[in-house]
Design an enzyme around this catalytic site. Structure first.
Site, PDB file in Angstrom:
ATOM      1  N   GLU A 184      47.905   9.064  65.138  1.00 42.52           N
ATOM      2  CA  GLU A 184      47.445   8.161  66.188  1.00 42.52           C
ATOM      3  C   GLU A 184      45.913   8.096  66.217  1.00 42.52           C
ATOM      4  OE1 GLU A 184      49.580   6.351  67.559  1.00 42.52           O
ATOM      5  OE2 GLU A 184      51.136   7.386  68.683  1.00 42.52           O
ATOM      6  N   ASP A 231      57.359  11.485  58.529  1.00 45.22           N
ATOM      7  CA  ASP A 231      57.341  11.984  59.904  1.00 45.22           C
ATOM      8  C   ASP A 231      58.741  12.107  60.486  1.00 45.22           C
ATOM      9  OD1 ASP A 231      57.779   9.250  59.987  1.00 45.22           O
ATOM     10  OD2 ASP A 231      55.969   8.757  61.093  1.00 45.22           O
TER      11      ASP A 231
HETATM   12  C1  GLP Z   1      56.561   4.146  63.618  1.00 48.33           C
HETATM   13  C2  GLP Z   1      56.503   5.079  62.395  1.00 48.33           C
HETATM   14  C3  GLP Z   1      55.590   4.549  61.342  1.00 48.33           C
HETATM   15  C4  GLP Z   1      55.849   3.072  61.184  1.00 48.33           C
HETATM   16  C5  GLP Z   1      55.387   2.328  62.414  1.00 48.33           C
HETATM   17  C6  GLP Z   1      55.703   0.848  62.403  1.00 48.33           C
HETATM   18  O1  GLP Z   1      56.114   4.705  64.791  1.00 48.33           O
HETATM   19  N1  GLP Z   1      56.166   6.421  62.673  1.00 48.33           N
HETATM   20  O2  GLP Z   1      55.774   5.261  60.136  1.00 48.33           O
HETATM   21  O3  GLP Z   1      55.114   2.572  60.097  1.00 48.33           O
HETATM   22  O4  GLP Z   1      55.838   2.944  63.584  1.00 48.33           O
HETATM   23  O5  GLP Z   1      57.043   0.602  62.690  1.00 48.33           O
HETATM   24  P1  GLP Z   1      57.745  -0.782  62.389  1.00 48.33           P
HETATM   25  O6  GLP Z   1      57.836  -0.897  60.907  1.00 48.33           O
HETATM   26  O7  GLP Z   1      59.102  -0.676  63.021  1.00 48.33           O
HETATM   27  O8  GLP Z   1      56.898  -1.833  63.002  1.00 48.33           O
END
Ligand code: GLP
Length: 242
Positions: free
Chosen positions: A143, A67
């Site tokens: 989402e 993404d």
């Molecule tokens: C983000 C990304 C995801 C990620 C998630 C968790 O929004 N788009 O790909 O897995 O949130 O993030 P984190 O690893 O910082 O908790």
């Protein structure tokens, strides 16, 4: 689904990196699906260490990231392209042209989504897709919703997601409201999926995703339908599992 729980972050990172490195050692032309967020950083650091020690080369690997935010200027510290360059690509021998991150600044974002899918379908199947987990059960930026998209698409980020990611920006106002993400269909096409989750604050969503009903309300629960998923958890994230 193979769920592994680790006492320390070091052990988790080591096992995650070893799975990826052994794929690439076995097939140097592997296609890797990569993720951003704080969760995979330790695994990337361990992969860099293994590369620097001559244990693995990424010269022939192709990568596709999950993404990207919409509208962050090129080179912005929090764009996922910058993140990947800083956290991994600049430290290993993967040629930059073999790395792919959706372009969140494309003039026509819908065309960008279609061309990302096109590129993925003309490449070989993704051998391994790495995933983190959002507090609301999102994977990539898919989402919770009544329906989910199969392919790469444009999303409006939920307030909860923007709040969770605000820690990387000066204020929540700077967090983009939109993103491009691979769809759940694309993610599930990977031959193997590695889901990594750390921290007590994700224990309840881990339980819902892995042991709750399969529902679009928790996009990660769809991983239960895939036949080759390895889940790497620290003991806090695993705290509510039965
Ligand atoms: C983000 C990304 C995801 C990620 C998630 C968790 O929004 N788009 O790909 O897995 O949130 O993030 P984190 O690893 O910082 O908790």
């Amino acid at each position: 689904m193979n769920i592994l729980t680790f006492e320390t972050n070091e052990e988790l990172n080591q096992v995650g990196a070893n799975i990826i490195a052994s794929l690439v050692q076995t097939n140097p032309y592997s296609v890797l699906g990569l993720a951003t967020g704080s969760t995979p950083i330790g695994i990337y650091q361990e992969l860099i260490r293994q590369y620097q020690n001559g244990l693995v080369s990424f010269k022939h690997v192709t990568s596709f990231n999950l993404d990207e935010y919409v509208g962050l200027p090129e080179g912005h510290q929090e764009s996922y392209r910058t993140f990947m360059n800083n956290q991994l690509f600049n430290h290993i021998d993967i040629p930059m042209e073999q790395t792919h991150v959706p372009n969140g600044n494309a003039e026509d974002l819908h065309a960008e989504c279609l061309s990302y899918d096109e590129m993925m379908s003309t490449s070989k199947q993704v051998d391994m897709q790495l995933l983190g987990l959002g507090h609301n059960g999102h994977i990539g930026f898919n989402e919770p919703d009544d329906t989910l998209n199969g392919g790469t698409h444009l999303v409006e980020l939920k307030e909860q997601t923007r709040e969770a990611n605000a820690r990387f920006f000066n204020s929540i106002d700077e967090v983009p409201t939109q993103a491009i993400t691979m769809g759940v269909g694309t993610i599930l096409k990977a031959k193997m999926i590695i889901l990594v989750v750390r921290g007590k604050d994700k224990a309840s969503i881990v339980k819902r995703a892995l042991q709750g009903p399969i529902t679009t309300d928790c996009p990660a629960s769809l991983l239960q339908t895939h036949s080759n998923v390895v889940v790497l958890l620290d003991k806090e994230a695993a705290g509510e599992l039965q």
